[in-house]
Each structure stands twice: as structure tokens, then as C-alpha cells.
Design an enzyme around this catalytic site. Structure first.
Site, PDB file in Angstrom:
ATOM      1  N   LYS A  45      44.508  23.971  41.068  1.00 38.66           N
ATOM      2  CA  LYS A  45      45.055  24.734  42.183  1.00 38.66           C
ATOM      3  C   LYS A  45      46.492  25.099  41.862  1.00 38.66           C
ATOM      4  O   LYS A  45      47.233  24.305  41.297  1.00 38.66           O
ATOM      5  CB  LYS A  45      44.983  23.918  43.475  1.00 38.66           C
ATOM      6  CG  LYS A  45      45.405  24.668  44.727  1.00 38.66           C
ATOM      7  CD  LYS A  45      45.222  23.798  45.957  1.00 38.66           C
ATOM      8  CE  LYS A  45      45.613  24.560  47.217  1.00 38.66           C
ATOM      9  NZ  LYS A  45      45.453  23.705  48.431  1.00 38.66           N
ATOM     10  N   ASP A  74      55.135  33.166  29.655  1.00 37.98           N
ATOM     11  CA  ASP A  74      55.028  31.983  30.513  1.00 37.98           C
ATOM     12  C   ASP A  74      54.407  30.823  29.736  1.00 37.98           C
ATOM     13  O   ASP A  74      53.447  30.196  30.183  1.00 37.98           O
ATOM     14  CB  ASP A  74      54.200  32.299  31.758  1.00 37.98           C
ATOM     15  CG  ASP A  74      54.412  31.279  32.872  1.00 37.98           C
ATOM     16  OD1 ASP A  74      55.430  30.554  32.833  1.00 37.98           O
ATOM     17  OD2 ASP A  74      53.568  31.198  33.788  1.00 37.98           O
TER      18      ASP A  74
END
Length: 839
Positions: free
Chosen positions: A506, A622
Site C-alpha cells: 500500500k 525515483d
């Protein structure tokens, strides 16, 4: 003296007889390209090219199709699509083609698949293909091909029955099978050997693998080394050959050579196998890769290395092709070493000028699914050069054995041919004795002190981009269908309506679920928060980037869904989750230092491919430990490309708003808003420190000087106290030289100015070097200058020394030796470090 002359006359006579025998053998084994069977499936039309005629399967007397079933046609064919791929035969129940076989022997079987637009979605076909007396050739086969090129599955097998059947069977009741074209034709009798030297990843004990010709072989790779594509119509057996550049470890180590005059096939009296135009066409032997050597450094030694994806833990027939059109005379004829994996080398010398030949090996692949081959000069070679012309890899499908055979016999030869064969056999025995005597008396060359073998990393981390292979032969990942939208209902079913029990992650993007598609493939489903539309640019970028790249160390996109305002991405499932989960804040077992190095090397390779191997270059933007995922074998794969930017190779930087993750963010990028590939290098340096220290990049709960991981560890690094900040679970388990090299690598990545940072290719080299240092059993104090060659760690024998040298890495994989002014020996150093290829 008379005795001597008599002996000389006898030898000359034997040579003449041998040449006569060879000519008779060629006459008796003369091969004529066949005219059958070439089938245009689902059509009544006959299609001819310059060398073949494909006949329609609607009505033909030369073979039988039963039951005939449905024919489909391309509803909107492209003008560029061959007529052969505009129709297909579709099977909703089992159906077979039956062929009359004459003569019996080795046959090539090719199945052509090209899913075009029609009332039936051919991409959804799922089926099996089998042939007479054998289990399945293809099982649960589906054609996920977005390259607009046909997928051709090629098999070699010995047919010993008069009626040969190719059967298509849908895998499920609701599924179906299809095929666009079929080829079944006999190959030359000697096309496949019955035995070859057996090579394993651990080397060879000189034993042979026998019974090759009784197995089924499936073509995996067919490479025209140093040349361009060879189309089927330019090959004597209608094979497709592709260039070798996508498989090269280090492109700067090699250069292409070619010759304009067609190869002259010759019969040579040597230990090598004479080639023919049917073994490989002339174009293969008219091009080669040779060492991109530095003539100013005549003692420079390095290898040309290639890497190929293959089936794991399987046997493969490896065939390598040579033709020396480079040397001007025998005096500058190189002596070669052929390397397979790290522990096997084959000496190839006394190479005939201008005469093509080939060598066969049966190679057992390891559990990495990767096979590497290298060619390099022997240390005592008269010239510092090496070359290779062609290479083929065919998987030996050992579980496929004949179940039953009819008793068939080959046609009887004429009495003349029988007499020639019998007489030839007797003469052959005499010649063998003479050749053995000559071989025994041959003056041997001085033994070499060692071999130079390619550097590999245990655990199967050698990787290779199959982008090129995928565009020609379909996707390398089973069931992959890039560009195909997956229906929302299918994703609901795969995740059991997004069951919370299947949720595995999540984040700000939404939730990640484990799922299983209808074809049995396990996937990871990333679902954005439905309805609010946030993250659309990232969603589109991820699809754009991952639809253009394919690499062993990059997570593969399986498909996506954008129905009902949903933004869902479906990836291959990575069983062991994120790298971070294995470093801290979890109950998972501790990773060993070797595992950590392997993971770092894999991730570095993936990033290096992004920067240099993909079209236009891609900056990830990233890089962090949660975006490095681990599969079931702990192979690292870089993930999450939502922030990526393309077009790197066409400009020095990309001006863009700063995006990334605090703690990993490049300070120069933050300061200037100019993004380069060196920003990824900085972020990766932080990941290296996470791996080393097993703590987050930012931890506000720690004392002020320790909050930022990169700042804190770099202070310790400069104080020479790096070993004091490593993961406590690693204390006493890390070779100090390996630790020193690793720390230096991280320090270089974290330089303030991007220009001072290494490329990801350099990082791969440094990490491979740290891995090799860890692999050594000798534990010693750190070197005074660990950038020097590791050989100074060991007591060296008093042998001749060779200077080190410098190469630049262009793609990924094998590290090269730096020109650091140190000296290396040719013996114990490389055997202990396993850096045996002299790189």
C-alpha cells in the site's frame, strides 16, 4: 634414405586416397533442397518466393488435414504483411496434418504464428502442439506478439516413420488453436551430430553427451556475428539469422569485419568439422566480430563476450562457426580460446585460412537461465586477436522421446554406392591410424600458465536484454501481451474482487494485490485510488516506458486497465517483495553479504540498461530500496517508472520540476532542477548505504548527525571507520577488501557534483569487483590502496607479469580491468578470484 622416400610416397598416396574418399562421401551424401512440405494454412492460394512454394491447405494431394475446420482471414491486412500471414487455419477441436515421409531422417519442422485482426481474437488462443509418437512440442502455448512480425517455432527431429502427424489441440474447452504456415522438410544427413562434448557451468570432464540425433531440438538463438540480418530467402535452409550486437556484454571490446568475396567451402584435414552451405550460408562466414584491440599495447588481452537467455537447468546444443578471412597468412593466424561459462575453455589453433568450420558442444545451463560465451586470444598466440563468425543455440528437449516407431528402412543404394561405402570404410580405418600416429608425433606448443576466463557472478546474476529477440520471436516472458488492455472483469477475477487477503502493499498510489490470471500466471496488480483521477501522468508514463523496454533486471509490465475510471497496472509477480523489507523493519531472514552484493549488481545492471540500452535513454528519477523488487530467486528488478523521463541520450540534461524521495534526492538536481542520469547514480549510492547499514535513508529519531544516512556514513568513510557502521548482523562476515571497495563505490556515487559521479556501467564494474573480493577465501587486512588490483592481496609466484589495461563498458555485465598502474600475473590471481578472462 630409400626408406624415408618410401615412407613419403606412402603418405602422399594415403592423402590422395583420403581426398578420393572425401569426394565419394560428398557424392554419396549429396543434398538437394526439398520442395515439400510448405503449407499456406487456411487458404487455397499458392504463394511462391524465389526458393519455396507454399501450397494452400484447402485442397492438396500431398498431405491430409483432418478435420479441416475453420479458415480465418486478416480483416484489415497491412500492405507490409506477407501474403503468407494473411490467412490462418483455426481449430476449435483437435485436428491434425498428416505427411508422407520419404526419405526418413532428420527433418526441420517450422510452425508460423501471426495473430492478425479477425472476427476471432487470435491473441487469446491457448493450445498444445504434438507430433507423431512424441509428447507435446508446445504446451499451453499462446502467441503474445506485438512486434508485427511472425513468431516462428523451429524444431529439429529424426523421423523414423512413414506417416508423420502434426496435431493441434485447444488447451481448454473454450479455447482454440491456430497456425498460419507449416514447413516439414528433410535436412542433410549429417546436419546434427549424435554426440558432442558435454559442458556444465562447472566445466567439463571430457565426457560426451550421446544420442543428440534421437532427441528433439528447438531453436533458441541463431546469430550472424558481426553481420546484419540474414533473411530466410538468403539462407540455404530458409533460416533467419540475427545480428549479435544486442547480446554483447561490452560493445567497445569488439568491431565488425566483413569480406565481399563469397566463402569457398573446403574440406580440410584437421580436427575441426568442415562446414557446408547447408550448415550455414556463405553470408555467415563473410562477417565476423574481432577484438577491438589497441595496437599500441601489443600485450593487451581481453575477450569478446556474449550472453543469451536460455531455459534453466536444461541441455543445449551450442554450435559455433569460424572462418578466418582476417589473417593474411598462417604467421599472423591467431590461437583462440573459446569460453563457455566461467570454467570451460577450448583451444582453437592451426586455423585454416579462408576455410569455414564449426564446433559443437552440449551445454548444461544453470538456474540463472543465462548462458555466456566468450572468445579471446591464447596467451601464447602469435597475434593478439580473436574472432567469431556465427553461433546457434538449440535446446535439447530431452523429455520428448519416440514412443513407437514403424520399422522402416532407407532406400537401398545402388551396388556401386555400396561398394564405395565398404571400400571407403576400410580406407577410412587405415587413414585414422595414420592420422592418429601423426597426431601423437605432433610437436606440442608450450603449455600456458593459465586460462583467461570471463568473470561471472554466482547465483545467476548475469543478465541480458532480450528486447531485440522479443521483437522477432515474441515476448521473452510467458503470456506477456504489452499494449493489450486487460478487462476489468479479468482483474477482478484474478484478485478475487480485490480481496484484502491478497493485498501485498500500500502506498500513495493505492494498493497492490497478488493475483492469478486465467492462464495461471501469477501477477501483481497495482490499483490507483479509483475515481479521483490523480496520478494519470504517472500511470501513462509507466505504460509508455515499460512498453518499450525489456530486461532481466527490470520488472515487466503484463498489461493495464483503464475502464470505469480505473487506473490499474499488472506486473509480473515478485515473490520476495521489496529490497527494503529484507534489510530492516521486518521479521524476514537476514540477507548475507553475498546476497546483498548480487542484488546491488542486478539493480545496477537494470539502471545501466535504462540509461544506455533503451531507445533514447531513460532516467528513473525515483531509485530507492522500495523500488527494487526481488523474485523467488532473489534476483533484483527495478520497478516503478511513474516518474521516469525519456530522451536522455539526445540532450545533456532534462529541465524539470524536482520529483523524487527525500533522502535519495540528488542535491545537484534539487539545486539546479536539471535532471541527468547522474541523479539516478546518486540515489543508487544511498541504496548501497541502506544495504550496507540496514537502516532507512532518513531516520528523524536518531541523533542529529545520524538522521541523514548518506551524510553520516560518508563522514565515517572518510575517517576510515566504515566497518563500524555496517549492519551488526554482517560483522565478521564481510571481507574487508570487499567492504572497502563497496564503500568507495558508494562514495563515488554520492559526489556533490554529478560530473564527478561514475556511470552505472562503472558502478556495475566496481560492484562485480567487490563481489569477487568477497568470494576469495583469504581474509586479510584492507589494502593501503584498494583501488589497486586485488592480486596484491595474495603471495605471487615469480612469473612473467602482464600489464593491466583499460576498457569502457557499453552495456552491462562483465567488468573490465582498470588501468591503475598495477601489475597482474597470469596464474594464481585469476584462478583464486575467478577473474580468468583477463579483463
Amino acid at each position: 634414405m630409400e626408406k624415408f622416400h618410401g615412407h613419403e610416397i606412402f603418405v602422399q598416396l594415403l592423402r590422395l586416397l583420403l581426398l578420393l574418399l572425401l569426394s565419394l562421401q560428398c557424392l554419396s551424401s549429396d543434398y538437394t533442397p526439398p520442395s515439400k512440405y510448405f503449407i499456406n494454412c487456411g487458404s487455397s492460394s499458392t504463394i511462391s518466393d524465389t526458393t519455396r512454394t507454399f501450397v494452400g491447405d484447402v485442397s492438396s494431394d500431398s498431405f491430409t488435414l483432418s478435420p479441416k475446420q475453420e479458415a480465418v482471414e486478416d480483416s484489415s491486412p497491412s500492405p507490409a504483411t506477407s501474403q503468407l500471414y494473411r490467412t490462418a487455419r483455426l481449430f476449435r477441436s483437435p485436428s491434425s496434418y498428416e505427411f508422407e515421409i520419404d526419405p526418413i531422417g532428420i527433418y526441420l519442422v517450422r510452425l508460423h504464428f501471426f495473430p492478425f485482426s479477425s472476427s476471432t481474437d487470435l491473441f487469446t488462443a491457448l493450445f498444445d502442439v504434438s507430433v507423431s509418437g512424441l509428447p507435446l512440442l508446445l504446451h499451453n502455448f499462446t502467441v503474445q506478439n506485438t512486434s508485427n512480425l511472425p513468431l516462428i517455432k523451429e524444431f529439429l527431429l529424426t523421423i523414423n516413420i512413414s506417416k508423420f502427424i502434426v496435431k493441434f489441440k485447444p488447451s481448454q474447452g473454450s479455447s482454440f488453436a491456430f497456425v498460419n504456415a507449416i514447413e516439414v522438410f528433410n535436412a542433410p544427413d549429417s546436419f546434427i551430430p549424435d554426440s558432442a562434448l558435454l559442458v556444465t557451468p562447472a566445466g567439463s570432464n571430457n565426457s560426451s553427451y550421446k544420442g543428440i540425433s534421437s532427441r528433439v531440438l528447438q531453436k533458441v538463438h541463431r546469430i550472424n556475428v558481426g553481420g546484419s540480418d540474414i533473411e530466410p530467402n538468403s539462407d540455404t535452409l530458409w533460416r533467419k539469422w540475427v545480428p549479435d550486437d544486442p547480446y554483447l556484454f561490452n560493445k567497445s571490446a569488439a568491431r565488425n569485419r566483413s569480406v565481399s568475396t563469397e566463402t569457398s567451402y573446403q574440406q580440410i584435414l584437421s580436427e575441426y568439422k568442415d562446414s557446408t552451405r547447408y550448415i550455414a550460408p556463405p553470408l555467415v562466414y563473410m562477417s565476423a566480430k574481432e577484438m577491438n584491440k589497441n595496437d599500441s599495447d601489443p600485450l593487451q588481452f581481453f575477450n569478446i563476450s556474449w550472453g543469451f537467455d536460455v531455459s534453466k537447468n536444461a541441455r543445449h546444443l551450442l554450435r559455433v562457426h569460424f572462418c578466418d578471412f582476417i589473417s593474411l597468412s598462417m604467421s599472423d593466424n591467431p590461437w583462440l580460446n573459446l569460453y563457455i561459462y566461467s570454467f570451460f575453455s577450448e583451444k582453437i589453433d592451426n586455423i585454416p585460412l579462408g576455410a569455414p568450420f564449426f564446433l559443437d558442444f552440449v551445454v548444461v545451463s544453470d538456474d540463472s537461465g543465462f548462458l555466456n560465451v566468450s572468445i579471446g586470444p591464447q596467451i601464447l598466440s602469435p597475434v593478439n586477436n580473436s574472432f567469431l563468425n556465427g553461433l546457434e543455440i538449440m535446446e535439447i528437449m530431452e523429455e520428448l522421446r519416440w514412443v513407437s516407431m514403424e520399422n522402416e528402412s532407407k532406400k537401398k543404394n545402388t551396388p556401386l554406392l555400396v561398394g564405395l561405402v565398404v571400400g571407403g570404410l576400410a580406407l577410412f580405418c587405415i587413414v585414422i591410424v595414420v592420422l592418429l600416429m601423426r597426431s601423437k608425433c605432433r610437436k606440442e606448443k608450450p603449455a600456458e600458465a593459465s586460462h583467461w576466463l570471463p568473470v561471472t557472478v554466482d547465483g545467476g546474476l548475469s543478465s541480458h536484454s532480450r528486447v531485440y529477440e522479443a521483437t522477432i520471436h515474441g515476448s521473452p516472458v510467458p503470456h506477456l501481451n504489452l499494449g493489450l488492455k486487460i478487462p476489468f472483469a479479468e482483474i477482478q477475477s484474478a484478485t478475487k474482487n480485490f480481496s484484502s487477503k491478497l493485498m501485498v502493499g500500500k502506498g500513495g498510489f493505492g494498493k497492490v494485490y497478488q493475483g492469478t490470471l486465467r492462464n495461471g500466471m501469477k501477477v501483481a496488480v497495482k490499483r490507483s485510488q479509483p475515481g479521483h483521477g490523480q496520478g494519470l501522468p504517472e500511470f501513462q508514463t509507466e505504460i509508455f516506458v515499460l512498453s518499450k523496454i525489456r530486461h532481466r533486471h527490470l520488472v515487466s509490465l503484463i498489461g493495464y486497465c483503464d475502464e470505469r475510471n480505473e487506473m490499474i497496472l499488472v506486473y509480473e509477480f515478485m515473490q520476495n517483495g521489496t529490497l527494503r523489507n529484507h534489510l530492516y523493519d521486518s521479521d524476514l531472514p537476514c540477507l548475507s553479504w553475498k546476497q546483498r552484493l548480487e542484488i546491488c549488481i542486478g539493480a545496477a545492471r537494470g539502471l545501466h540498461y535504462l540509461h544506455t540500452g533503451s531507445e533514447g535513454g531513460i532516467i528513473h528519477r525515483d531509485v530507492k530500496s522500495t523500488n527494487i523488487l526481488l523474485d523467488e530467486n532473489f534476483v533484483a528488478k527495478v520497478a516503478d517508472f511513474g516518474l521516469s523521463r525519456a530522451g536522455l541520450l539526445h540532450q545533456t540534461h532534462v529541465s524539470t520540476a524536482v520529483k523524487g524521495t527525500i533522502g535519495y534526492l540528488d542535491p545537484e538536481y534539487f539545486r539546479t532542477q536539471k535532471l541527468t542520469e547522474k541523479s539516478d547514480v546518486y540515489s543508487f549510492g544511498v541504496v548501497l548505504l541502506e544495504v550496507l547499514c540496514a537502516r532507512p535513508a532518513i531516520n528523524p529519531l536518531l541523533p542529529r548527525e545520524q538522521v541523514n544516512l548518506a551524510e553520516w556514513v560518508m563522514v565515517r568513510q572518510k575517517e576510515g571507520l566504515l566497518e563500524h557502521v555496517i549492519d551488526p548482523l554482517l560483522v565478521g562476515k564481510v571481507n574487508l577488501n570487499s567492504l572497502r571497495k563497496f564503500g568507495e563505490t558508494a562514495e563515488k556515487c554520492l559526489q556533490e557534483d554529478g560530473a564527478d559521479r561514475p556511470t552505472m556501467g562503472d558502478v556495475v564494474w566496481d560492484l562485480e569487483y567487490a563481489f569477487q573480493l568477497q568470494q576469495t577465501a583469504v581474509q586479510r587486512e584492507p589494502l593501503d590502496d584498494s583501488t589497486n588490483d586485488a592480486s596484491s592481496t595474495f603471495p605471487l609466484p615469480n612469473v612473467q607479469r602482464y600489464p593491466s589495461y583499460s576498457l569502457s563498458i557499453d552495456v552491462t555485465h562483465v567488468p573490465t580491468r582498470r588501468n591503475d598502474g598495477s601489475e597482474t600475473t597470469e596464474s594464481e590471481v585469476f584462478s583464486q578470484l575467478r577473474i580468468d578472462d583477463g579483463r
